[in-house]
Design a protein around this motif. Sequence first.
Motif, PDB file in Angstrom:
ATOM      1  N   VAL A   1      59.711  18.047  -8.866  1.00  0.00           N
ATOM      2  CA  VAL A   1      61.024  18.476  -8.388  1.00  0.00           C
ATOM      3  C   VAL A   1      61.103  18.569  -6.870  1.00  0.00           C
ATOM      4  CG1 VAL A   1      61.569  19.715 -10.521  1.00  0.00           C
ATOM      5  CG2 VAL A   1      60.429  20.939  -8.655  1.00  0.00           C
ATOM      6  N   TRP A   2      59.944  18.543  -6.181  1.00  0.00           N
ATOM      7  CA  TRP A   2      60.000  18.586  -4.710  1.00  0.00           C
ATOM      8  C   TRP A   2      59.577  17.242  -4.093  1.00  0.00           C
ATOM      9  CZ3 TRP A   2      56.676  22.135  -7.271  1.00  0.00           C
ATOM     10  CH2 TRP A   2      55.319  21.790  -7.291  1.00  0.00           C
ATOM     11  N   GLU A   3      59.426  16.223  -4.919  1.00  0.00           N
ATOM     12  CA  GLU A   3      58.997  14.918  -4.429  1.00  0.00           C
ATOM     13  C   GLU A   3      60.191  13.984  -4.295  1.00  0.00           C
ATOM     14  OE1 GLU A   3      55.449  11.887  -5.738  1.00  0.00           O
ATOM     15  OE2 GLU A   3      56.800  12.578  -7.303  1.00  0.00           O
ATOM     16  N   ARG A   4      60.269  13.288  -3.161  1.00  0.00           N
ATOM     17  CA  ARG A   4      61.337  12.312  -2.978  1.00  0.00           C
ATOM     18  C   ARG A   4      61.145  11.127  -3.912  1.00  0.00           C
ATOM     19  NH1 ARG A   4      60.405  11.304   3.206  1.00  0.00           N
ATOM     20  NH2 ARG A   4      58.327  11.825   2.443  1.00  0.00           N
ATOM     21  N   LYS A   5      62.249  10.558  -4.368  1.00  0.00           N
ATOM     22  CA  LYS A   5      62.174   9.411  -5.264  1.00  0.00           C
ATOM     23  C   LYS A   5      61.444   8.258  -4.602  1.00  0.00           C
ATOM     24  CE  LYS A   5      64.951   6.338  -8.158  1.00  0.00           C
ATOM     25  NZ  LYS A   5      66.301   5.926  -8.573  1.00  0.00           N
TER      26      LYS A   5
ATOM     27  N   ALA B   1      45.117  45.065   8.509  1.00  0.00           N
ATOM     28  CA  ALA B   1      44.383  45.722   9.592  1.00  0.00           C
ATOM     29  C   ALA B   1      42.980  46.128   9.158  1.00  0.00           C
ATOM     30  CB  ALA B   1      45.159  46.943  10.079  1.00  0.00           C
ATOM     31  N   GLY B   2      42.816  46.475   7.889  1.00  0.00           N
ATOM     32  CA  GLY B   2      41.513  46.909   7.396  1.00  0.00           C
ATOM     33  C   GLY B   2      40.442  45.844   7.506  1.00  0.00           C
ATOM     34  N   ALA B   3      40.869  44.569   7.504  1.00  0.00           N
ATOM     35  CA  ALA B   3      39.891  43.485   7.613  1.00  0.00           C
ATOM     36  C   ALA B   3      39.148  43.534   8.936  1.00  0.00           C
ATOM     37  CB  ALA B   3      40.598  42.140   7.460  1.00  0.00           C
ATOM     38  N   PHE B   4      39.797  44.097   9.980  1.00  0.00           N
ATOM     39  CA  PHE B   4      39.201  44.123  11.311  1.00  0.00           C
ATOM     40  C   PHE B   4      38.485  45.449  11.608  1.00  0.00           C
ATOM     41  CE2 PHE B   4      43.049  41.495  11.350  1.00  0.00           C
ATOM     42  CZ  PHE B   4      42.490  40.259  11.644  1.00  0.00           C
ATOM     43  N   THR B   5      38.683  46.422  10.732  1.00  0.00           N
ATOM     44  CA  THR B   5      38.056  47.732  10.951  1.00  0.00           C
ATOM     45  C   THR B   5      37.003  48.061   9.902  1.00  0.00           C
ATOM     46  OG1 THR B   5      39.797  48.839   9.662  1.00  0.00           O
ATOM     47  CG2 THR B   5      40.162  48.603  12.041  1.00  0.00           C
ATOM     48  N   GLY B   6      36.802  47.117   8.970  1.00  0.00           N
ATOM     49  CA  GLY B   6      35.801  47.343   7.929  1.00  0.00           C
ATOM     50  C   GLY B   6      36.248  48.286   6.844  1.00  0.00           C
ATOM     51  N   LYS B   7      37.559  48.468   6.702  1.00  0.00           N
ATOM     52  CA  LYS B   7      38.086  49.392   5.694  1.00  0.00           C
ATOM     53  C   LYS B   7      38.955  48.613   4.707  1.00  0.00           C
ATOM     54  CE  LYS B   7      38.147  53.268   8.954  1.00  0.00           C
ATOM     55  NZ  LYS B   7      39.003  54.273   9.666  1.00  0.00           N
ATOM     56  N   CYS B   8      38.307  47.859   3.831  1.00  0.00           N
ATOM     57  CA  CYS B   8      39.012  47.024   2.866  1.00  0.00           C
ATOM     58  C   CYS B   8      39.474  47.864   1.683  1.00  0.00           C
ATOM     59  CB  CYS B   8      38.086  45.905   2.382  1.00  0.00           C
ATOM     60  SG  CYS B   8      38.860  44.762   1.236  1.00  0.00           S
ATOM     61  N   THR B   9      40.779  47.800   1.390  1.00  0.00           N
ATOM     62  CA  THR B   9      41.339  48.551   0.259  1.00  0.00           C
ATOM     63  C   THR B   9      41.441  47.698  -1.005  1.00  0.00           C
ATOM     64  OG1 THR B   9      43.575  47.984   0.984  1.00  0.00           O
ATOM     65  CG2 THR B   9      42.661  50.065   1.782  1.00  0.00           C
ATOM     66  N   HIS B  10      41.088  46.421  -0.885  1.00  0.00           N
ATOM     67  CA  HIS B  10      41.036  45.516  -2.042  1.00  0.00           C
ATOM     68  C   HIS B  10      42.397  45.299  -2.698  1.00  0.00           C
ATOM     69  CE1 HIS B  10      36.640  47.104  -2.442  1.00  0.00           C
ATOM     70  NE2 HIS B  10      36.742  46.178  -1.503  1.00  0.00           N
ATOM     71  N   ASP B  11      43.460  45.483  -1.968  1.00  0.00           N
ATOM     72  CA  ASP B  11      44.775  45.339  -2.602  1.00  0.00           C
ATOM     73  C   ASP B  11      45.611  44.184  -2.032  1.00  0.00           C
ATOM     74  OD1 ASP B  11      45.323  46.395  -0.143  1.00  0.00           O
ATOM     75  OD2 ASP B  11      46.364  48.196  -0.870  1.00  0.00           O
ATOM     76  N   CYS B  12      45.001  43.283  -1.238  1.00  0.00           N
ATOM     77  CA  CYS B  12      45.743  42.147  -0.670  1.00  0.00           C
ATOM     78  C   CYS B  12      46.081  41.136  -1.759  1.00  0.00           C
ATOM     79  CB  CYS B  12      44.935  41.452   0.419  1.00  0.00           C
ATOM     80  SG  CYS B  12      44.843  42.391   1.958  1.00  0.00           S
ATOM     81  N   LEU B  13      47.360  40.824  -1.881  1.00  0.00           N
ATOM     82  CA  LEU B  13      47.823  39.816  -2.819  1.00  0.00           C
ATOM     83  C   LEU B  13      49.117  39.245  -2.252  1.00  0.00           C
ATOM     84  CD1 LEU B  13      46.878  38.598  -5.491  1.00  0.00           C
ATOM     85  CD2 LEU B  13      48.175  40.340  -6.699  1.00  0.00           C
ATOM     86  N   PHE B  14      49.125  37.949  -1.970  1.00  0.00           N
ATOM     87  CA  PHE B  14      50.278  37.301  -1.342  1.00  0.00           C
ATOM     88  C   PHE B  14      51.032  36.472  -2.376  1.00  0.00           C
ATOM     89  CE2 PHE B  14      47.028  37.886   1.891  1.00  0.00           C
ATOM     90  CZ  PHE B  14      47.738  38.514   2.899  1.00  0.00           C
ATOM     91  N   TYR B  15      52.342  36.398  -2.214  1.00  0.00           N
ATOM     92  CA  TYR B  15      53.186  35.668  -3.143  1.00  0.00           C
ATOM     93  C   TYR B  15      54.048  34.657  -2.389  1.00  0.00           C
ATOM     94  CZ  TYR B  15      51.927  39.666  -6.068  1.00  0.00           C
ATOM     95  OH  TYR B  15      51.232  40.622  -6.747  1.00  0.00           O
ATOM     96  N   GLU B  16      54.185  33.486  -2.973  1.00  0.00           N
ATOM     97  CA  GLU B  16      55.040  32.455  -2.382  1.00  0.00           C
ATOM     98  C   GLU B  16      55.607  31.588  -3.501  1.00  0.00           C
ATOM     99  OE1 GLU B  16      57.347  31.141  -0.132  1.00  0.00           O
ATOM    100  OE2 GLU B  16      55.877  32.202   1.113  1.00  0.00           O
ATOM    101  N   THR B  17      56.750  30.985  -3.239  1.00  0.00           N
ATOM    102  CA  THR B  17      57.415  30.135  -4.225  1.00  0.00           C
ATOM    103  C   THR B  17      57.552  28.723  -3.691  1.00  0.00           C
ATOM    104  OG1 THR B  17      58.684  32.017  -5.086  1.00  0.00           O
ATOM    105  CG2 THR B  17      59.504  29.812  -5.608  1.00  0.00           C
ATOM    106  N   ILE B  18      57.145  27.763  -4.494  1.00  0.00           N
ATOM    107  CA  ILE B  18      57.359  26.345  -4.209  1.00  0.00           C
ATOM    108  C   ILE B  18      58.410  25.853  -5.189  1.00  0.00           C
ATOM    109  CG2 ILE B  18      56.292  24.058  -4.188  1.00  0.00           C
ATOM    110  CD1 ILE B  18      53.630  25.395  -3.558  1.00  0.00           C
ATOM    111  N   GLN B  19      59.484  25.292  -4.663  1.00  0.00           N
ATOM    112  CA  GLN B  19      60.607  24.975  -5.539  1.00  0.00           C
ATOM    113  C   GLN B  19      61.156  23.573  -5.293  1.00  0.00           C
ATOM    114  OE1 GLN B  19      63.170  28.221  -4.601  1.00  0.00           O
ATOM    115  NE2 GLN B  19      63.875  27.339  -2.661  1.00  0.00           N
ATOM    116  N   GLY B  20      62.054  23.193  -6.196  1.00  0.00           N
ATOM    117  CA  GLY B  20      62.666  21.883  -6.109  1.00  0.00           C
ATOM    118  C   GLY B  20      63.498  21.736  -4.849  1.00  0.00           C
ATOM    119  N   VAL B  21      63.574  20.514  -4.366  1.00  0.00           N
ATOM    120  CA  VAL B  21      64.320  20.229  -3.138  1.00  0.00           C
ATOM    121  C   VAL B  21      65.489  19.315  -3.499  1.00  0.00           C
ATOM    122  CG1 VAL B  21      64.214  19.149  -0.870  1.00  0.00           C
ATOM    123  CG2 VAL B  21      62.261  20.463  -1.729  1.00  0.00           C
TER     124      VAL B  21
END
Length: 459
Positions: free
Chosen positions: A137-141, A439-459
């Motif tokens: 759905v995101w590829e040109r014909k 910020a915790g990644a640079f201070t050594g205080k990892c809270t283990h809760d990083c989760l990123f969301y993104e959507t790839i959709q039709g063009v």
Amino acid sequence: MQKIYNLIAELCSYIIGSCTEDFFVKYSCISNSEQKRIHTLIRGRVNGLFSSENTIQQFSESLMTDVFFEQLNALVQDIKNERDYFAIVGLVQVLDESLETILRAQTAEFQQDDFSVVLNTNRESTGVGLLPRCSCVWERKRRLSHYYNRMDNFLFNLLLMDNSILGELIDKHFFLKNTLFPHFKERRALQIAATPLRLERNFTMSVYDENKVQYFKIDYTGFDFTADNELVWTKILTAGKKNSDIIIFPEMLGNPEMEGYISKKLQTLSSAERELIPSLIILPSYWKDNRNTVSILDKNGSVLCRQGKQNPFRVEQESGNYLEGINSSLVVNIFHYEGMGRMAILICKDFLTTKYLEQLMRCFKLTLIIVPSFSTGSYDFRQSSALCAHDDCNVVWINACAAMEKGKESNFENIGYVRKRIARTDDEAQHLRKMPACAGAFTGKCTHDCLFYETIQGV
């Protein structure tokens, strides 16, 4: 149907071996009169490919008579003898269009198999492999037609794989069941979750010399993996609650127990609970016996396949350079899904190895590349993702905070990227979506809760 697939492969191989790039440039602007000549020639010599209204009609099993193939082979022989290259490509296009319905049915059959082989049986002799081509759905014909002058620019229902591009690599194909992503058809969008997982490492690295070369290897012994496995399971559940279709973990942070642990967890879920799980799970890679391997699971707990890393990473230290001591399997797994096209997983250095990246993009017309990594930098991944842009190939890259080294913190401003194709009228900022490290990644205080969301959709 094998006769027709083998014939198409022969014709494509003949054109690839006979015609220069300039031919494909000119054929891309074929005149109406020449196209009419070709259709008239085919219609006059072969019964059944055109309707009474002179339009290309869909192929059927009943059409495949001895008389049909006698007529078709006679036509092929004549236009070959005359070196009528325009007519040969035109005939291939007619056959490609007439096979649309049959190829859809073939895709449905492939979805029931563990993995699929090419449609033609003469791949070795022709150097060409054919598969049904899933739409995207995101590829040109007209994808690639302005950048590469090749035979496959003129096919839309068949995926043409050229062995001269693939080289020594071994391709394995998985047509994912159409029920795996239940909401995709309605949404025309793929929702992705990615996580760097954690700051801590669960392995040790040691170095050794062999055959005049310095290598490094990874060892997971001496660690308790219970907390790691529970963390990965928690991430999967969290991503599922956010309606994610795919969850992606970084490289190296797997362990010898993780695949079995996650698979068992998924298999013990009820049907209702499983509906809240991402359809595809890309586990952290695990280094063992000179292999660096990612396990790919579906939401039912089945291991669809395991993708090995092909290109070793090089670590630079004061004592010299050390090469990752992995053995390449040369096997590349390609996932096919109607509406999403074709997906592949390139582990870290595989994505940065331009020749390897281009081999896969060009041979399989990839539409999505997933890149788990364990790297001290992000710049090269951003640059490589830009190479995929004009191929309509989207990229999801996720790094591990555990890869951070003292003095290289600035390389971790972003821990992941999603490079995606957008419409011409969309905001340019949507081309590259960044995943900033906490910020915790640079201070050594990892809270283990990083989760990123993104959507790839039709063009």
